[in-house]
Scaffold this motif. Structure first.
Motif, PDB file in Angstrom:
ATOM      1  N   GLU A  50       0.841  -1.195   0.000  1.00  0.00           N
ATOM      2  CA  GLU A  50       0.000   0.000   0.000  1.00  0.00           C
ATOM      3  C   GLU A  50       0.882   1.252   0.000  1.00  0.00           C
ATOM      4  O   GLU A  50       0.635   2.213  -0.749  1.00  0.00           O
ATOM      5  N   ALA A  51       1.917   1.223   0.818  1.00  0.00           N
ATOM      6  CA  ALA A  51       2.834   2.367   0.893  1.00  0.00           C
ATOM      7  C   ALA A  51       3.770   2.425  -0.309  1.00  0.00           C
ATOM      8  O   ALA A  51       4.282   3.503  -0.648  1.00  0.00           O
ATOM      9  N   HIS A  52       3.986   1.268  -0.942  1.00  0.00           N
ATOM     10  CA  HIS A  52       4.922   1.197  -2.076  1.00  0.00           C
ATOM     11  C   HIS A  52       4.253   0.473  -3.237  1.00  0.00           C
ATOM     12  O   HIS A  52       4.610  -0.667  -3.580  1.00  0.00           O
ATOM     13  N   PRO A  53       3.266   1.114  -3.882  1.00  0.00           N
ATOM     14  CA  PRO A  53       2.507   0.444  -4.940  1.00  0.00           C
ATOM     15  C   PRO A  53       3.320   0.127  -6.197  1.00  0.00           C
ATOM     16  O   PRO A  53       2.905  -0.707  -7.012  1.00  0.00           O
ATOM     17  N   ASP A  54       4.456   0.780  -6.365  1.00  0.00           N
ATOM     18  CA  ASP A  54       5.271   0.552  -7.559  1.00  0.00           C
ATOM     19  C   ASP A  54       6.319  -0.536  -7.364  1.00  0.00           C
ATOM     20  O   ASP A  54       7.143  -0.771  -8.264  1.00  0.00           O
ATOM     21  N   GLY A  55       6.322  -1.177  -6.212  1.00  0.00           N
ATOM     22  CA  GLY A  55       7.278  -2.245  -5.961  1.00  0.00           C
ATOM     23  C   GLY A  55       8.080  -2.019  -4.704  1.00  0.00           C
ATOM     24  O   GLY A  55       7.917  -1.000  -4.012  1.00  0.00           O
ATOM     25  N   ALA A  56       8.941  -2.964  -4.403  1.00  0.00           N
ATOM     26  CA  ALA A  56       9.722  -2.909  -3.165  1.00  0.00           C
ATOM     27  C   ALA A  56      10.555  -1.636  -3.096  1.00  0.00           C
ATOM     28  O   ALA A  56      11.101  -1.179  -4.113  1.00  0.00           O
ATOM     29  N   PRO A  57      10.698  -1.062  -1.898  1.00  0.00           N
ATOM     30  CA  PRO A  57      11.481   0.172  -1.746  1.00  0.00           C
ATOM     31  C   PRO A  57      12.990  -0.056  -1.729  1.00  0.00           C
ATOM     32  O   PRO A  57      13.757   0.906  -1.582  1.00  0.00           O
ATOM     33  N   VAL A  58      13.417  -1.297  -1.824  1.00  0.00           N
ATOM     34  CA  VAL A  58      14.845  -1.619  -1.890  1.00  0.00           C
ATOM     35  C   VAL A  58      15.076  -2.581  -3.046  1.00  0.00           C
ATOM     36  O   VAL A  58      14.178  -3.333  -3.437  1.00  0.00           O
ATOM     37  N   ASP A  59      16.285  -2.566  -3.600  1.00  0.00           N
ATOM     38  CA  ASP A  59      16.608  -3.502  -4.671  1.00  0.00           C
ATOM     39  C   ASP A  59      17.881  -4.288  -4.383  1.00  0.00           C
ATOM     40  O   ASP A  59      18.385  -5.000  -5.251  1.00  0.00           O
ATOM     41  N   ASN A  60      18.394  -4.152  -3.156  1.00  0.00           N
ATOM     42  CA  ASN A  60      19.619  -4.831  -2.776  1.00  0.00           C
ATOM     43  C   ASN A  60      19.580  -5.035  -1.263  1.00  0.00           C
ATOM     44  O   ASN A  60      19.183  -4.122  -0.523  1.00  0.00           O
ATOM     45  N   LEU A  61      19.977  -6.212  -0.792  1.00  0.00           N
ATOM     46  CA  LEU A  61      19.958  -6.461   0.653  1.00  0.00           C
ATOM     47  C   LEU A  61      20.805  -5.453   1.412  1.00  0.00           C
ATOM     48  O   LEU A  61      20.491  -5.108   2.562  1.00  0.00           O
ATOM     49  N   TRP A  62      21.853  -4.967   0.797  1.00  0.00           N
ATOM     50  CA  TRP A  62      22.724  -4.014   1.491  1.00  0.00           C
ATOM     51  C   TRP A  62      22.019  -2.685   1.755  1.00  0.00           C
ATOM     52  O   TRP A  62      22.454  -1.914   2.622  1.00  0.00           O
ATOM     53  N   ASP A  63      20.923  -2.399   1.042  1.00  0.00           N
ATOM     54  CA  ASP A  63      20.135  -1.207   1.356  1.00  0.00           C
ATOM     55  C   ASP A  63      19.699  -1.207   2.820  1.00  0.00           C
ATOM     56  O   ASP A  63      19.552  -0.139   3.439  1.00  0.00           O
ATOM     57  N   LEU A  64      19.483  -2.406   3.363  1.00  0.00           N
ATOM     58  CA  LEU A  64      18.978  -2.524   4.737  1.00  0.00           C
ATOM     59  C   LEU A  64      19.992  -2.056   5.767  1.00  0.00           C
ATOM     60  O   LEU A  64      19.637  -1.863   6.930  1.00  0.00           O
ATOM     61  N   THR A  65      21.229  -1.868   5.358  1.00  0.00           N
ATOM     62  CA  THR A  65      22.281  -1.429   6.286  1.00  0.00           C
ATOM     63  C   THR A  65      22.534   0.073   6.195  1.00  0.00           C
ATOM     64  O   THR A  65      23.423   0.582   6.869  1.00  0.00           O
ATOM     65  N   THR A  66      21.763   0.771   5.359  1.00  0.00           N
ATOM     66  CA  THR A  66      21.980   2.205   5.156  1.00  0.00           C
ATOM     67  C   THR A  66      21.149   3.035   6.133  1.00  0.00           C
ATOM     68  O   THR A  66      20.218   2.538   6.769  1.00  0.00           O
ATOM     69  N   GLN A  67      21.482   4.318   6.223  1.00  0.00           N
ATOM     70  CA  GLN A  67      20.832   5.216   7.171  1.00  0.00           C
ATOM     71  C   GLN A  67      19.320   5.291   6.944  1.00  0.00           C
ATOM     72  O   GLN A  67      18.547   5.435   7.900  1.00  0.00           O
ATOM     73  N   GLU A  68      18.888   5.213   5.707  1.00  0.00           N
ATOM     74  CA  GLU A  68      17.458   5.293   5.410  1.00  0.00           C
ATOM     75  C   GLU A  68      16.647   4.238   6.160  1.00  0.00           C
ATOM     76  O   GLU A  68      15.486   4.469   6.515  1.00  0.00           O
ATOM     77  N   TRP A  69      17.282   3.095   6.432  1.00  0.00           N
ATOM     78  CA  TRP A  69      16.566   1.982   7.059  1.00  0.00           C
ATOM     79  C   TRP A  69      17.008   1.734   8.494  1.00  0.00           C
ATOM     80  O   TRP A  69      16.713   0.685   9.059  1.00  0.00           O
ATOM     81  N   THR A  70      17.672   2.712   9.100  1.00  0.00           N
ATOM     82  CA  THR A  70      18.059   2.579  10.506  1.00  0.00           C
ATOM     83  C   THR A  70      16.815   2.409  11.382  1.00  0.00           C
ATOM     84  O   THR A  70      15.897   3.223  11.346  1.00  0.00           O
ATOM     85  N   GLY A  71      16.784   1.324  12.131  1.00  0.00           N
ATOM     86  CA  GLY A  71      15.670   1.050  13.020  1.00  0.00           C
ATOM     87  C   GLY A  71      14.373   0.709  12.312  1.00  0.00           C
ATOM     88  O   GLY A  71      13.315   0.651  12.953  1.00  0.00           O
ATOM     89  N   ARG A  72      14.424   0.431  11.021  1.00  0.00           N
ATOM     90  CA  ARG A  72      13.209   0.165  10.246  1.00  0.00           C
ATOM     91  C   ARG A  72      13.257  -1.166   9.519  1.00  0.00           C
ATOM     92  O   ARG A  72      12.513  -1.391   8.561  1.00  0.00           O
ATOM     93  N   VAL A  73      14.124  -2.058   9.967  1.00  0.00           N
ATOM     94  CA  VAL A  73      14.153  -3.439   9.475  1.00  0.00           C
ATOM     95  C   VAL A  73      13.771  -4.332  10.641  1.00  0.00           C
ATOM     96  O   VAL A  73      14.341  -4.210  11.737  1.00  0.00           O
ATOM     97  N   ILE A  74      12.825  -5.218  10.418  1.00  0.00           N
ATOM     98  CA  ILE A  74      12.281  -6.009  11.518  1.00  0.00           C
ATOM     99  C   ILE A  74      12.298  -7.492  11.174  1.00  0.00           C
ATOM    100  O   ILE A  74      12.096  -7.888  10.020  1.00  0.00           O
ATOM    101  N   MET A  75      12.566  -8.315  12.181  1.00  0.00           N
ATOM    102  CA  MET A  75      12.560  -9.766  12.007  1.00  0.00           C
ATOM    103  C   MET A  75      12.457 -10.432  13.369  1.00  0.00           C
ATOM    104  O   MET A  75      12.678  -9.804  14.413  1.00  0.00           O
ATOM    105  N   VAL A  76      12.095 -11.706  13.371  1.00  0.00           N
ATOM    106  CA  VAL A  76      12.108 -12.480  14.605  1.00  0.00           C
ATOM    107  C   VAL A  76      13.559 -12.719  15.013  1.00  0.00           C
ATOM    108  O   VAL A  76      14.431 -12.934  14.163  1.00  0.00           O
ATOM    109  N   ASP A  77      13.811 -12.667  16.304  1.00  0.00           N
ATOM    110  CA  ASP A  77      15.146 -12.916  16.836  1.00  0.00           C
ATOM    111  C   ASP A  77      15.641 -14.277  16.356  1.00  0.00           C
ATOM    112  O   ASP A  77      15.032 -15.304  16.653  1.00  0.00           O
TER     113      ASP A  77
END
Length: 373
Positions: free
Chosen positions: A149-176
């Motif tokens: 819904e927030a990203h109707p044009d597709g995923a907001p990332v195209d590389n796993l390393w995006d998850l380590t950038t400032q844009e995604w600080t504190g915004r990646v979630i997973m089960v421990d």
């Protein structure tokens, strides 16, 4: 005949018939198993998915007189429980429905706590890799998901390393990953695919990766960077799904969960979607295993339940497979067609895990993550 002769004869008959019956069960059809299962009256299944409740209702409708008792517990919980029960001489489960193949094969199968069984009805419909050493009912996932819904044009990332950038600080979630084995297996696979992770790093940032002290490869560096970027760890997949998928969020997080949980979007008010164009992969795909408890008290009913969970002879698997005929679950039977709303398996970019390779370094990666936490 004297009482002594009666007892001796009874003992002999027991010795001759019980092992033979046990052997014959594996070759029996569902129709042949049914009267024996009805005599047993019940079957207990430990299941890593709550969808066992729907299977239970369908099974009892198909086979009146047999009570299916399903216990919903994570694979990690099942493994601990089965080991504890075995040590105490207790046999509670008849069927084990479980993921976490690296531990299941080395700590349950190798220790003789579970046994393999393949219903003869479907044996020719399963590739060998899904029959041995244990039966795989379907393939499940732990992959990167986002809010469509927030990203109707597709995923907001195209590389796993995006998850380590400032844009995604504190915004990646997973089960421990130290609480749930399938998420630990995801971390292990990232390490095993370090060459691909290194190539993806260079593609994303334009320079070769440099490893920090203590990180032996690109996979470990990614995990370290992800944790340093304040990855949010929760205790359940439902928590991940709600955080990522809840509608009405202007800036939702992203994270790793089960692709098949997209089936609950309408009921739960979610907008989960899989990120299937992410370098070098969006996560892992792994087998959901079915096995007999080595000490099953209801051997005929246990086999009948496994046969039912493999689905009927229709192209969608019928009532027994209906809870799993959803986008994000992939049947191992070659005659069950893919769900029309799913990414075709041949186009799905998740890494297929190798349980043996995973088991070899699993504890090392768990220890590595423990230090990061």
């Amino acid at each position: 005949m004297t009482l002594k002769h009666v007892l001796a004869t009874t003992a002999l008959v027991g010795l001759l018939t019980t092992p033979a019956l046990s052997q014959d069960l594996d070759a029996m059809t569902a129709e042949e198993l049914l009267p024996l299962a009805q005599e047993e009256g019940t079957v207990t299944i430990y299941s890593f998915t709550s969808r066992i409740a729907a299977v239970e209702a369908a099974f009892e409708a198909a086979y009146p007189g047999i009570d299916m008792v399903g216990y919903d517990a994570s694979s990690t919980e099942q493994i601990a429980r089965l080991q504890a029960e075995a040590a105490a001489g207790i046999a509670s489960a008849d069927v084990v429905y479980i993921s976490d193949a690296p531990v299941v094969l080395t700590e349950l199968l190798d220790q003789g706590l579970i046994e393999g069984y393949v219903p003869p009805r479907v044996a020719e419909l399963l590739p060998e890799e899904f029959k041995s050493p244990l039966l795989s009912q379907r393939l499940s996932t732990k992959v990167l998901m986002y809010n469509e819904e927030a990203h109707p044009d597709g995923a907001p990332v195209d590389n796993l390393w995006d998850l380590t950038t400032q844009e995604w600080t504190g915004r990646v979630i997973m089960v421990d990953p130290l609480q749930r084995g399938d998420y630990l297996d995801l971390m292990v696979e990232i390490v095993l695919r370090s060459n691909e992770m290194a190539a993806a790093y260079e593609a994303e940032f334009g320079v070769p990766i440099e490893l920090d002290a203590g990180n032996e490869n690109a996979g470990m560096q990614f995990i370290a960077d992800l944790f340093a970027n304040d990855v949010v760890l929760v205790s359940s997949t439902d928590d991940v799904n709600a955080a990522i998928g809840s509608i009405g969020q202007p800036n939702p997080p992203i994270g790793f969960t089960s692709y098949s949980d997209r089936r609950d979007n309408e009921d739960e008010g979610w907008a989960l979607q899989v990120a299937n164009e992410v370098e070098p992969s969006n996560g892992i795909i792994f087998p959901a295993l079915l096995a007999l408890s080595a000490n099953t008290e209801h051997p005929a009913a246990a086999r009948l339940a496994i046969d039912f969970l493999l689905g009927d002879d229709s192209e969608t698997g019928g009532e027994g497979f209906a809870p799993f005929y959803v986008p994000g679950d992939y049947a191992t039977r070659t005659d069950i067609v893919s769900h029309p709303d799913a990414v075709p398996l041949e186009d799905f970019i998740a890494w297929r895990i190798d349980p043996t390779a995973t088991a070899e370094i699993r504890q090392e990666i768990a220890d590595f993550i423990l230090v990061l936490q």
